[in-house]
Design a protein around this motif. Structure first.
Motif, PDB file in Angstrom:
ATOM      1  N   ARG A 133     -16.250  -0.673  -6.093  1.00  0.00           N
ATOM      2  CA  ARG A 133     -16.625   0.054  -7.309  1.00  0.00           C
ATOM      3  C   ARG A 133     -16.022  -0.626  -8.531  1.00  0.00           C
ATOM      4  NH1 ARG A 133     -18.186   5.613  -6.664  1.00  0.00           N
ATOM      5  NH2 ARG A 133     -17.167   6.139  -8.617  1.00  0.00           N
ATOM      6  N   ILE A 134     -16.728  -0.511  -9.642  1.00  0.00           N
ATOM      7  CA  ILE A 134     -16.265  -1.048 -10.919  1.00  0.00           C
ATOM      8  C   ILE A 134     -15.917   0.123 -11.825  1.00  0.00           C
ATOM      9  CG2 ILE A 134     -16.888  -2.385 -12.962  1.00  0.00           C
ATOM     10  CD1 ILE A 134     -18.851  -3.953 -11.227  1.00  0.00           C
ATOM     11  N   THR A 135     -14.677   0.142 -12.286  1.00  0.00           N
ATOM     12  CA  THR A 135     -14.207   1.172 -13.218  1.00  0.00           C
ATOM     13  C   THR A 135     -14.065   0.551 -14.593  1.00  0.00           C
ATOM     14  OG1 THR A 135     -13.006   2.343 -11.470  1.00  0.00           O
ATOM     15  CG2 THR A 135     -12.374   2.814 -13.747  1.00  0.00           C
ATOM     16  N   ALA A 136     -14.717   1.137 -15.581  1.00  0.00           N
ATOM     17  CA  ALA A 136     -14.652   0.625 -16.953  1.00  0.00           C
ATOM     18  C   ALA A 136     -13.721   1.495 -17.787  1.00  0.00           C
ATOM     19  CB  ALA A 136     -16.040   0.600 -17.583  1.00  0.00           C
ATOM     20  N   LEU A 137     -12.833   0.845 -18.534  1.00  0.00           N
ATOM     21  CA  LEU A 137     -11.978   1.527 -19.506  1.00  0.00           C
ATOM     22  C   LEU A 137     -12.567   1.275 -20.887  1.00  0.00           C
ATOM     23  CD1 LEU A 137      -8.469   0.370 -18.178  1.00  0.00           C
ATOM     24  CD2 LEU A 137      -9.822   2.353 -17.463  1.00  0.00           C
ATOM     25  N   THR A 138     -12.946   2.334 -21.576  1.00  0.00           N
ATOM     26  CA  THR A 138     -13.546   2.194 -22.892  1.00  0.00           C
ATOM     27  C   THR A 138     -12.709   2.951 -23.924  1.00  0.00           C
ATOM     28  OG1 THR A 138     -14.976   4.143 -22.651  1.00  0.00           O
ATOM     29  CG2 THR A 138     -15.838   2.044 -21.843  1.00  0.00           C
ATOM     30  N   GLY A 139     -12.994   2.711 -25.192  1.00  0.00           N
ATOM     31  CA  GLY A 139     -12.263   3.362 -26.271  1.00  0.00           C
ATOM     32  C   GLY A 139     -12.037   2.401 -27.411  1.00  0.00           C
ATOM     33  N   ALA A 140     -11.622   2.930 -28.548  1.00  0.00           N
ATOM     34  CA  ALA A 140     -11.407   2.119 -29.742  1.00  0.00           C
ATOM     35  C   ALA A 140     -10.239   1.160 -29.546  1.00  0.00           C
ATOM     36  CB  ALA A 140     -11.138   3.027 -30.942  1.00  0.00           C
ATOM     37  N   ALA A 174     -11.411  -3.481 -18.930  1.00  0.00           N
ATOM     38  CA  ALA A 174     -11.369  -2.934 -20.283  1.00  0.00           C
ATOM     39  C   ALA A 174     -12.517  -3.569 -21.043  1.00  0.00           C
ATOM     40  CB  ALA A 174     -10.036  -3.260 -20.946  1.00  0.00           C
ATOM     41  N   CYS A 175     -13.339  -2.759 -21.700  1.00  0.00           N
ATOM     42  CA  CYS A 175     -14.576  -3.317 -22.236  1.00  0.00           C
ATOM     43  C   CYS A 175     -15.038  -2.609 -23.502  1.00  0.00           C
ATOM     44  CB  CYS A 175     -15.673  -3.227 -21.169  1.00  0.00           C
ATOM     45  SG  CYS A 175     -17.141  -4.177 -21.553  1.00  0.00           S
ATOM     46  N   HIS A 176     -15.419  -3.419 -24.510  1.00  0.00           N
ATOM     47  CA  HIS A 176     -16.044  -2.903 -25.724  1.00  0.00           C
ATOM     48  C   HIS A 176     -17.563  -3.072 -25.684  1.00  0.00           C
ATOM     49  CE1 HIS A 176     -12.063  -3.491 -28.003  1.00  0.00           C
ATOM     50  NE2 HIS A 176     -12.340  -2.221 -28.015  1.00  0.00           N
ATOM     51  N   ASP A 177     -18.068  -3.691 -24.618  1.00  0.00           N
ATOM     52  CA  ASP A 177     -19.492  -4.029 -24.529  1.00  0.00           C
ATOM     53  C   ASP A 177     -20.248  -2.891 -23.834  1.00  0.00           C
ATOM     54  OD1 ASP A 177     -21.986  -5.071 -24.015  1.00  0.00           O
ATOM     55  OD2 ASP A 177     -21.258  -7.046 -23.397  1.00  0.00           O
ATOM     56  N   PRO A 178     -20.891  -1.997 -24.583  1.00  0.00           N
ATOM     57  CA  PRO A 178     -21.553  -0.838 -23.951  1.00  0.00           C
ATOM     58  C   PRO A 178     -22.681  -1.246 -23.022  1.00  0.00           C
ATOM     59  CG  PRO A 178     -22.144  -0.995 -26.280  1.00  0.00           C
ATOM     60  CD  PRO A 178     -21.056  -1.990 -26.051  1.00  0.00           C
ATOM     61  N   GLU A 179     -23.342  -2.381 -23.293  1.00  0.00           N
ATOM     62  CA  GLU A 179     -24.429  -2.817 -22.418  1.00  0.00           C
ATOM     63  C   GLU A 179     -23.880  -3.256 -21.059  1.00  0.00           C
ATOM     64  OE1 GLU A 179     -26.729  -5.750 -24.406  1.00  0.00           O
ATOM     65  OE2 GLU A 179     -27.422  -4.386 -25.991  1.00  0.00           O
ATOM     66  N   LEU A 180     -22.736  -3.931 -21.045  1.00  0.00           N
ATOM     67  CA  LEU A 180     -22.131  -4.332 -19.777  1.00  0.00           C
ATOM     68  C   LEU A 180     -21.695  -3.104 -18.983  1.00  0.00           C
ATOM     69  CD1 LEU A 180     -21.074  -6.625 -17.922  1.00  0.00           C
ATOM     70  CD2 LEU A 180     -18.896  -6.431 -19.133  1.00  0.00           C
ATOM     71  N   VAL A 181     -21.073  -2.141 -19.680  1.00  0.00           N
ATOM     72  CA  VAL A 181     -20.634  -0.917 -19.008  1.00  0.00           C
ATOM     73  C   VAL A 181     -21.827  -0.199 -18.382  1.00  0.00           C
ATOM     74  CG1 VAL A 181     -19.603   1.363 -19.348  1.00  0.00           C
ATOM     75  CG2 VAL A 181     -18.602  -0.644 -20.468  1.00  0.00           C
ATOM     76  N   ALA A 182     -22.903  -0.067 -19.141  1.00  0.00           N
ATOM     77  CA  ALA A 182     -24.086   0.638 -18.630  1.00  0.00           C
ATOM     78  C   ALA A 182     -24.713  -0.101 -17.452  1.00  0.00           C
ATOM     79  CB  ALA A 182     -25.115   0.812 -19.748  1.00  0.00           C
ATOM     80  N   ALA A 183     -24.626  -1.433 -17.477  1.00  0.00           N
ATOM     81  CA  ALA A 183     -25.307  -2.232 -16.458  1.00  0.00           C
ATOM     82  C   ALA A 183     -24.553  -2.288 -15.134  1.00  0.00           C
ATOM     83  CB  ALA A 183     -25.532  -3.655 -16.982  1.00  0.00           C
ATOM     84  N   CYS A 184     -23.224  -2.176 -15.161  1.00  0.00           N
ATOM     85  CA  CYS A 184     -22.516  -2.433 -13.907  1.00  0.00           C
ATOM     86  C   CYS A 184     -21.410  -1.457 -13.549  1.00  0.00           C
ATOM     87  CB  CYS A 184     -21.952  -3.861 -13.908  1.00  0.00           C
ATOM     88  SG  CYS A 184     -20.569  -4.134 -15.041  1.00  0.00           S
ATOM     89  N   ALA A 185     -20.957  -0.608 -14.458  1.00  0.00           N
ATOM     90  CA  ALA A 185     -19.828   0.272 -14.137  1.00  0.00           C
ATOM     91  C   ALA A 185     -20.270   1.455 -13.290  1.00  0.00           C
ATOM     92  CB  ALA A 185     -19.160   0.762 -15.411  1.00  0.00           C
ATOM     93  N   ASP A 186     -19.493   1.751 -12.245  1.00  0.00           N
ATOM     94  CA  ASP A 186     -19.724   2.941 -11.422  1.00  0.00           C
ATOM     95  C   ASP A 186     -19.038   4.170 -12.019  1.00  0.00           C
ATOM     96  OD1 ASP A 186     -21.060   1.656  -9.051  1.00  0.00           O
ATOM     97  OD2 ASP A 186     -19.169   0.560  -9.023  1.00  0.00           O
TER      98      ASP A 186
END
Length: 502
Positions: A49-56, A219-231
């Motif tokens: 699984r891929i966990t994305a950390l997002t935020g400012a 850790a990612c600021h790229d919303p397209e990458l998060v949408a494409a691969c994060a579980d």
């Protein structure tokens, strides 16, 4: 001003804590008696699984990654909650146990991967260095192919300084995979990559978690990458409210015509720039006969695929990479190849904000000291006036004035980038060279920083030269563009004609 603590927000199917490789529960990290680095946050990391950390910027994404690695900034401490990584609390392990865990079961690719690559080693040796045992050449080349780097054409024989920022990032990823880790930690994995490679990155990460039995936390600021691969997504909130001084806008301002004082001057120009690298007696061209022009008061972009020579050209203009041959001019006068041979007026007038902010910041000096130095060298301000100006510079880039007492290691990657921009602005430059300055920033902060630079361009006539893979920012904030491909200039003209769709 401090804002009330709020828990991190999770999205996506809930992970199974029973099969977790790492868990954090209400984890809080701060400098005792000082600023909070991470508000209470919880996450569960599972294999496959891929966990994305997002935020400012400044919300604690990098801090949480470093906590999983057991490597917090000096002086920082866990002040609440629990953390378990592969059956251990990394904060309580002894040095030898922690080193063994990192060497055999964890891998981390930081926000500034180039700084972790030994500049004296070749790519093939850098990748082989981290693998168990001594892998053969075929295994090393296969790892390079897996991260979408060419295994032929001489790249395995190059050194990091002969690579683009995007190529350095993928070499660092290959090094991490060579370690055969259980958990792969990635800090802004698409920073510095062009659009095509960002799309490939999502597919690559999905294949890695499946084919290597990996758990990935990014850790990612790229919303397209998060949408494409994060579980699963964990959204972190910043410990402090945004500082006043910049106002983010949803769309960029209309690019303006060059400043009215620019009509009789040439600005910054380069003609027939040639740069080559030598490997095993073979010459490889990084730039071939490239021409460049930035008229005074203009906003000029340099775009192209990763490895096309954008950063090399910018460093030539800044005097940090000596061209094999070129004609460089500033307002029609000859411009020396290297910065150290340029007069102080030229050094002041041309400033570079590098892709890696650690290239511009000394980790052993406070932010205030680093902003004070260019003010001492290039202005006549007294000590008190310099102190006031330092606070103003920080506020200009959206940071609180009290950041003057912090060290670069106490800042997030995005905060370091804004300090780097403030340092470049301290001299009051006429020309600001910007290398992927928004790649480590969240979209709102990126827009805010670009609004600031656009305002300085409009009010003071400061010329902007922007290297970026963010084509929507290029089309919104620049008036002319230079398109590079394989080290050659393939087009030059109005941005909205050459990049009509952004």
């Amino acid at each position: 001003m401090n804002t009330p603590a709020q828990p991190a927000v999770s999205a996506g199917p809930a992970p199974d804590t029973a099969t977790a490789r790492a868990t954090a529960t209400e984890l809080e990290i701060r400098f005792p008696g000082g600023p909070v680095l991470l508000r209470p946050a919880s996450l569960t990391v599972e294999a496959g699984r891929i966990t994305a950390l997002t935020g400012a910027s400044g919300s604690g994404k990098t801090t949480l990654l470093r906590a999983l690695l057991g490597h917090l900034p000096e002086g920082a401490a866990v002040t609440g909650g629990t953390l378990t990584v592969l059956g251990h609390d990394p904060m309580t392990l002894g040095p030898e146990e922690l080193a063994r865990l990192r060497r055999t079961r964890l891998a981390y690719v930081g926000q500034d991967p180039g700084s972790a690559l030994n500049p004296r080693m070749k790519v093939r040796d850098l990748v082989a260095e981290t693998a168990p045992g001594r892998p053969d050449r075929a295994a090393v080349l296969e790892l390079l192919r897996e991260v979408r780097l060419p295994a032929d054409g001489g790249l395995p024989e190059r050194r990091p300084t002969a690579l683009s920022g995007g190529q350095q990032r993928r070499v660092a990823l290959a090094r991490a995979l060579a370690r055969e880790p259980d958990i792969l930690l990635l800090d802004e994995p698409t920073a510095g990559l062009d659009e095509a490679l960002r799309e490939e990155m999502a597919d690559l990460l999905r294949r890695l978690v499946a084919g290597h039995d990996l758990a990935i936390v990014m850790a990612c600021h790229d919303p397209e990458l998060v949408a494409a691969c994060a579980d699963h997504t964990v959204h972190l909130t910043a410990p402090t409210a945004p500082a006043s001084g910049t106002t983010a806008r949803r769309a960029g301002p209309e690019p303006t015509a060059p400043h009215e004082n620019a009509t009789c001057a040439e600005g910054l120009a380069a003609r027939a720039v040639h740069v080559s690298y030598r490997h095993r007696g073979q010459t490889q061209q990084a730039l071939t006969g490239v021409d460049f022009t930035a008229r005074p008061g203009s906003r000029t972009a340099i775009v192209g695929p990763s490895g096309s020579g954008k950063t090399t050209l910018l460093r030539v203009l800044a005097g940090l990479h000596r061209a094999d041959a070129a004609v460089l001019t500033l307002d029609g006068a000859s411009l020396a190849y290297t910065a150290r041979k340029r007069p102080s007026t030229h050094q002041r007038r041309i400033q570079l904000v590098p892709q890696n902010p650690l290239d511009a910041l000394n980790p052993s000096r406070t932010v205030g000291a680093q902003l004070d130095r260019p003010l001492r060298l290039h202005t006549a301000l007294g000590a008190r006036a310099r102190s006031v100006r330092t606070g103003e510079l920080l506020q200009q880039v959206g940071l609180p004035a009290d950041f003057t007492s912090r060290y670069p290691t106490e800042l997030s990657g995005g905060q370091r980038q804004r300090v780097s921009i403030a340092r470049a602005l301290a001299t009051g430059p006429d020309i600001l060279l910007c290398d992927e300055i928004t790649s480590a920033l969240d979209p709102e902060t990126a827009t805010s920083v670009m609004d600031l630079l656009a305002r300085l361009n409009g009010e003071q006539g400061m010329t902007l030269v922007l290297v970026s893979h963010e084509l929507h920012l290029v089309t919104a904030y620049t008036d002319t563009v230079h398109l590079l491909d394989e080290g050659r200039l393939v087009a030059h003209g109005p941005t909205r004609e050459l990049l009509p769709g952004g």
